[in-house]
Design a protein around this motif. Sequence first.
Motif, mmCIF file in Angstrom:
data_model
loop_
_atom_site.group_PDB
_atom_site.id
_atom_site.type_symbol
_atom_site.label_atom_id
_atom_site.label_comp_id
_atom_site.label_asym_id
_atom_site.label_seq_id
_atom_site.Cartn_x
_atom_site.Cartn_y
_atom_site.Cartn_z
ATOM 1 N N SER A 145 64.627 59.547 12.744
ATOM 2 C CA SER A 145 65.739 59.402 13.608
ATOM 3 C C SER A 145 66.816 59.828 13.021
ATOM 4 O O SER A 145 67.323 59.366 12.032
ATOM 5 N N LEU A 146 67.855 60.380 13.977
ATOM 6 C CA LEU A 146 69.283 60.647 13.443
ATOM 7 C C LEU A 146 69.264 61.292 12.290
ATOM 8 O O LEU A 146 70.211 61.165 11.573
ATOM 9 N N LEU A 147 68.192 62.186 12.037
ATOM 10 C CA LEU A 147 68.384 62.953 10.657
ATOM 11 C C LEU A 147 69.543 64.016 10.804
ATOM 12 O O LEU A 147 69.677 64.612 11.681
ATOM 13 N N VAL A 158 69.913 62.588 5.631
ATOM 14 C CA VAL A 158 69.886 61.217 5.835
ATOM 15 C C VAL A 158 69.535 61.164 7.184
ATOM 16 O O VAL A 158 69.667 61.983 8.022
ATOM 17 N N GLY A 159 68.882 60.015 7.381
ATOM 18 C CA GLY A 159 68.431 59.315 8.807
ATOM 19 C C GLY A 159 67.765 57.983 8.718
ATOM 20 O O GLY A 159 67.770 57.458 7.676
ATOM 21 N N MET A 160 67.154 57.703 9.799
ATOM 22 C CA MET A 160 66.615 56.406 9.886
ATOM 23 C C MET A 160 65.116 56.425 10.252
ATOM 24 O O MET A 160 64.633 57.374 10.572
ATOM 25 N N ALA A 161 64.437 55.256 9.531
ATOM 26 C CA ALA A 161 63.230 55.157 9.710
ATOM 27 C C ALA A 161 63.143 53.850 10.703
ATOM 28 O O ALA A 161 63.152 52.816 10.360
ATOM 29 N N GLN A 162 62.509 54.328 12.029
ATOM 30 C CA GLN A 162 62.610 53.280 13.210
ATOM 31 C C GLN A 162 60.911 52.836 13.297
ATOM 32 O O GLN A 162 60.883 52.286 14.446
ATOM 33 N N ALA A 163 60.016 53.205 12.440
ATOM 34 C CA ALA A 163 58.674 52.723 12.532
ATOM 35 C C ALA A 163 58.169 52.524 11.071
ATOM 36 O O ALA A 163 58.698 53.031 10.273
ATOM 37 N N PRO A 164 57.049 51.683 11.049
ATOM 38 C CA PRO A 164 56.615 51.322 9.795
ATOM 39 C C PRO A 164 55.876 52.590 9.296
ATOM 40 O O PRO A 164 55.029 53.419 9.898
ATOM 41 N N PRO A 165 56.147 52.938 7.834
ATOM 42 C CA PRO A 165 55.516 54.100 7.410
ATOM 43 C C PRO A 165 53.866 53.704 7.339
ATOM 44 O O PRO A 165 53.440 52.715 7.122
ATOM 45 N N ALA A 166 53.211 54.960 7.519
ATOM 46 C CA ALA A 166 51.502 55.195 7.355
ATOM 47 C C ALA A 166 51.242 56.151 6.403
ATOM 48 O O ALA A 166 51.215 57.135 6.872
ATOM 49 N N PRO A 167 51.497 55.826 5.168
ATOM 50 C CA PRO A 167 51.373 57.055 4.201
ATOM 51 C C PRO A 167 49.983 57.710 4.209
ATOM 52 O O PRO A 167 49.128 56.972 4.195
ATOM 53 N N THR A 214 62.470 59.154 -0.127
ATOM 54 C CA THR A 214 61.920 58.810 0.953
ATOM 55 C C THR A 214 60.850 60.018 0.893
ATOM 56 O O THR A 214 59.625 59.904 1.106
ATOM 57 N N CYS A 215 61.309 61.355 0.789
ATOM 58 C CA CYS A 215 60.390 62.632 0.936
ATOM 59 C C CYS A 215 61.332 63.927 0.350
ATOM 60 O O CYS A 215 62.463 63.756 0.337
ATOM 61 N N CYS A 216 60.466 64.503 -0.014
ATOM 62 C CA CYS A 216 61.226 65.848 -0.635
ATOM 63 C C CYS A 216 60.059 66.911 -0.818
ATOM 64 O O CYS A 216 58.652 66.476 -0.799
ATOM 65 N N PHE A 259 66.547 55.213 6.060
ATOM 66 C CA PHE A 259 66.892 53.698 6.075
ATOM 67 C C PHE A 259 66.532 53.039 7.093
ATOM 68 O O PHE A 259 66.320 53.448 8.426
ATOM 69 N N ASP A 260 66.416 51.639 6.826
ATOM 70 C CA ASP A 260 66.170 50.851 7.946
ATOM 71 C C ASP A 260 67.341 50.257 8.576
ATOM 72 O O ASP A 260 68.449 50.648 8.176
ATOM 73 N N GLU A 261 66.997 49.410 9.681
ATOM 74 C CA GLU A 261 68.315 48.769 10.276
ATOM 75 C C GLU A 261 69.290 48.192 9.440
ATOM 76 O O GLU A 261 70.257 47.606 9.755
ATOM 77 N N GLN A 262 68.585 47.368 8.346
ATOM 78 C CA GLN A 262 69.420 46.689 7.468
ATOM 79 C C GLN A 262 69.930 47.554 6.333
ATOM 80 O O GLN A 262 70.727 46.935 5.466
#
Length: 204
Positions: A116-118, A145-154, A88-90, A63-66
């Motif tokens: 982050s915070l996984l 569950v955790g945070m995504a604190q950087a833009p994805p670069a798939p 997000t990923c599996c 999740f993002d900060e929002q």
Amino acid sequence: MPTTPVTAASSSPNGVPDSSNGGPEPILLELVDELGNTIGTAEKLSAHQAPGKLHRAFSVFLFDEQGRLLIQRRALGKYHSPGVWSNTCCGHPYPGEAPFAAAARRTHEELGISPSLLAEAGTVRYNHPDPASGLVEQEFNHLFVGMAQAPPAPDPEEVGETVFVTPSELTKRHEEVPFSAWFMTVLDAARPAIRELTGPAGGW
């Protein structure tokens, strides 16, 4: 503890180990019993062929900060459930690899971000056939569950598209476009941990 699944090997861009002579090594999955105890291994494709063999897997929700969930559309070149939206990923730990380590590793390989915070969010066992391919997901799935604190670069070999969605945006998208057969099962199982992470205002 994490182990190296293939010795003296490198990895291809999509995370599949390559042998030292350039040929692909068989990808092995960890077979488990109904309690999640390891009972053996099986080659990845054979484990998914009907009726399927129960194996260890993981699902990640970032999740993002929002408080929006990062979802991905699986690349069209994938042999299983190509082009559909999912969490997000599996994926699957290598035999002997801790699910937590596998989840962090594969998220970085597919999306170019380190969670982050996984945190662990429980497990869920399911049996989901894929009508399009005839393959079967017989999985004992570890949730994170955790945070995504950087833009994805798939990695385009793995991911066709990404987007952050609110609960209402996810509901609308789920009604309009195809999602993976397992998506709602893993999302519902992870909801208590998701609510703990995002708070009651998040709406999850």
